[in-house]
Design a protein around this motif. Sequence first.
Motif, PDB file in Angstrom:
ATOM      1  N   GLY A  25       2.981  -6.590  -9.392  1.00  0.00           N
ATOM      2  CA  GLY A  25       4.290  -6.887  -9.097  1.00  0.00           C
ATOM      3  C   GLY A  25       4.651  -6.655  -7.697  1.00  0.00           C
ATOM      4  N   GLY A  26       4.507  -5.006  -7.772  1.00  0.00           N
ATOM      5  CA  GLY A  26       5.836  -4.039  -7.042  1.00  0.00           C
ATOM      6  C   GLY A  26       5.504  -4.104  -6.063  1.00  0.00           C
ATOM      7  N   TYR A  27       3.474  -4.628  -5.508  1.00  0.00           N
ATOM      8  CA  TYR A  27       3.258  -4.414  -3.902  1.00  0.00           C
ATOM      9  C   TYR A  27       2.460  -6.101  -3.613  1.00  0.00           C
ATOM     10  CZ  TYR A  27       1.465  -0.273  -6.147  1.00  0.00           C
ATOM     11  OH  TYR A  27       1.135   1.059  -6.401  1.00  0.00           O
ATOM     12  N   SER A  28       3.960  -5.428  -2.132  1.00  0.00           N
ATOM     13  CA  SER A  28       3.259  -6.568  -0.722  1.00  0.00           C
ATOM     14  C   SER A  28       1.910  -7.310  -0.728  1.00  0.00           C
ATOM     15  CB  SER A  28       3.575  -6.697   0.096  1.00  0.00           C
ATOM     16  OG  SER A  28       3.002  -5.075   0.784  1.00  0.00           O
ATOM     17  N   PRO A  29       1.962  -8.128  -0.190  1.00  0.00           N
ATOM     18  CA  PRO A  29       0.161  -9.032   0.030  1.00  0.00           C
ATOM     19  C   PRO A  29      -0.560  -8.021   0.625  1.00  0.00           C
ATOM     20  CG  PRO A  29       1.920 -10.608  -0.130  1.00  0.00           C
ATOM     21  CD  PRO A  29       2.512  -9.144   0.185  1.00  0.00           C
ATOM     22  N   GLU A  30      -0.353  -7.089   1.310  1.00  0.00           N
ATOM     23  CA  GLU A  30      -1.426  -7.108   2.499  1.00  0.00           C
ATOM     24  C   GLU A  30      -0.980  -5.902   1.643  1.00  0.00           C
ATOM     25  OE1 GLU A  30       2.082  -7.579   3.010  1.00  0.00           O
ATOM     26  OE2 GLU A  30       2.234  -9.073   4.969  1.00  0.00           O
ATOM     27  N   LEU A  52      -5.556  -2.815  -2.249  1.00  0.00           N
ATOM     28  CA  LEU A  52      -5.752  -2.246  -3.708  1.00  0.00           C
ATOM     29  C   LEU A  52      -7.036  -3.237  -3.878  1.00  0.00           C
ATOM     30  CD1 LEU A  52      -2.323  -2.262  -5.178  1.00  0.00           C
ATOM     31  CD2 LEU A  52      -4.284  -0.020  -4.815  1.00  0.00           C
ATOM     32  N   PHE A  53      -6.568  -4.237  -3.651  1.00  0.00           N
ATOM     33  CA  PHE A  53      -8.022  -5.076  -4.221  1.00  0.00           C
ATOM     34  C   PHE A  53      -9.374  -4.447  -3.618  1.00  0.00           C
ATOM     35  CE2 PHE A  53      -5.089  -8.457  -6.068  1.00  0.00           C
ATOM     36  CZ  PHE A  53      -4.733  -7.576  -7.253  1.00  0.00           C
ATOM     37  N   ASP A  54      -9.612  -4.551  -2.735  1.00  0.00           N
ATOM     38  CA  ASP A  54     -10.460  -4.098  -1.506  1.00  0.00           C
ATOM     39  C   ASP A  54     -11.126  -2.178  -2.238  1.00  0.00           C
ATOM     40  OD1 ASP A  54     -12.831  -3.880   0.789  1.00  0.00           O
ATOM     41  OD2 ASP A  54     -10.808  -1.962   1.290  1.00  0.00           O
ATOM     42  N   TYR A  55     -10.560  -1.499  -2.307  1.00  0.00           N
ATOM     43  CA  TYR A  55     -10.962  -0.420  -2.465  1.00  0.00           C
ATOM     44  C   TYR A  55     -10.918  -0.444  -3.985  1.00  0.00           C
ATOM     45  CZ  TYR A  55      -9.849   3.980  -5.447  1.00  0.00           C
ATOM     46  OH  TYR A  55     -10.310   4.765  -5.890  1.00  0.00           O
ATOM     47  N   PHE A  56     -10.670  -1.688  -5.139  1.00  0.00           N
ATOM     48  CA  PHE A  56     -11.416  -1.327  -6.793  1.00  0.00           C
ATOM     49  C   PHE A  56     -12.479  -1.748  -6.406  1.00  0.00           C
ATOM     50  CE2 PHE A  56      -6.664  -0.904  -8.057  1.00  0.00           C
ATOM     51  CZ  PHE A  56      -7.064   0.359  -8.304  1.00  0.00           C
ATOM     52  N   ALA A  57     -12.772  -2.553  -5.692  1.00  0.00           N
ATOM     53  CA  ALA A  57     -14.415  -3.907  -5.635  1.00  0.00           C
ATOM     54  C   ALA A  57     -15.300  -2.503  -5.306  1.00  0.00           C
ATOM     55  CB  ALA A  57     -14.120  -4.929  -4.622  1.00  0.00           C
ATOM     56  N   ARG A  58     -14.440  -1.828  -4.032  1.00  0.00           N
ATOM     57  CA  ARG A  58     -16.113  -0.903  -3.148  1.00  0.00           C
ATOM     58  C   ARG A  58     -15.744   0.257  -4.220  1.00  0.00           C
ATOM     59  NH1 ARG A  58     -14.036   0.594   2.649  1.00  0.00           N
ATOM     60  NH2 ARG A  58     -15.052  -1.627   3.798  1.00  0.00           N
ATOM     61  N   ALA A  59     -14.482   0.937  -5.428  1.00  0.00           N
ATOM     62  CA  ALA A  59     -14.950   1.826  -6.017  1.00  0.00           C
ATOM     63  C   ALA A  59     -15.259   1.378  -6.524  1.00  0.00           C
ATOM     64  CB  ALA A  59     -13.750   2.192  -6.261  1.00  0.00           C
TER      65      ALA A  59
END
Length: 78
Positions: free
Chosen positions: A33-38, A43-50
Amino acid sequence: MTVRRALKYRPDVLADDVDTAAQSRRKIGEILGGYSPEQLDVLFDYFARASQAYREAAEPGRRLAPPGALKSKVSLRP
């Protein structure tokens, strides 16, 4: 030869696990909740790729492991 193991159903342990998972999800939600949508997109792109990279890197070891060596070990607290 077949080995059978008895598992005791412990509603108190199951309830603790469910409660712990709910608390974890709540705390992760607070962090996210402390992160902006961007930022969340990154973050989600990173975790999916990692996670995909990790699976690909681990695959050769999984193929070489003896049958049954990588099965999850279920541990219920006493």
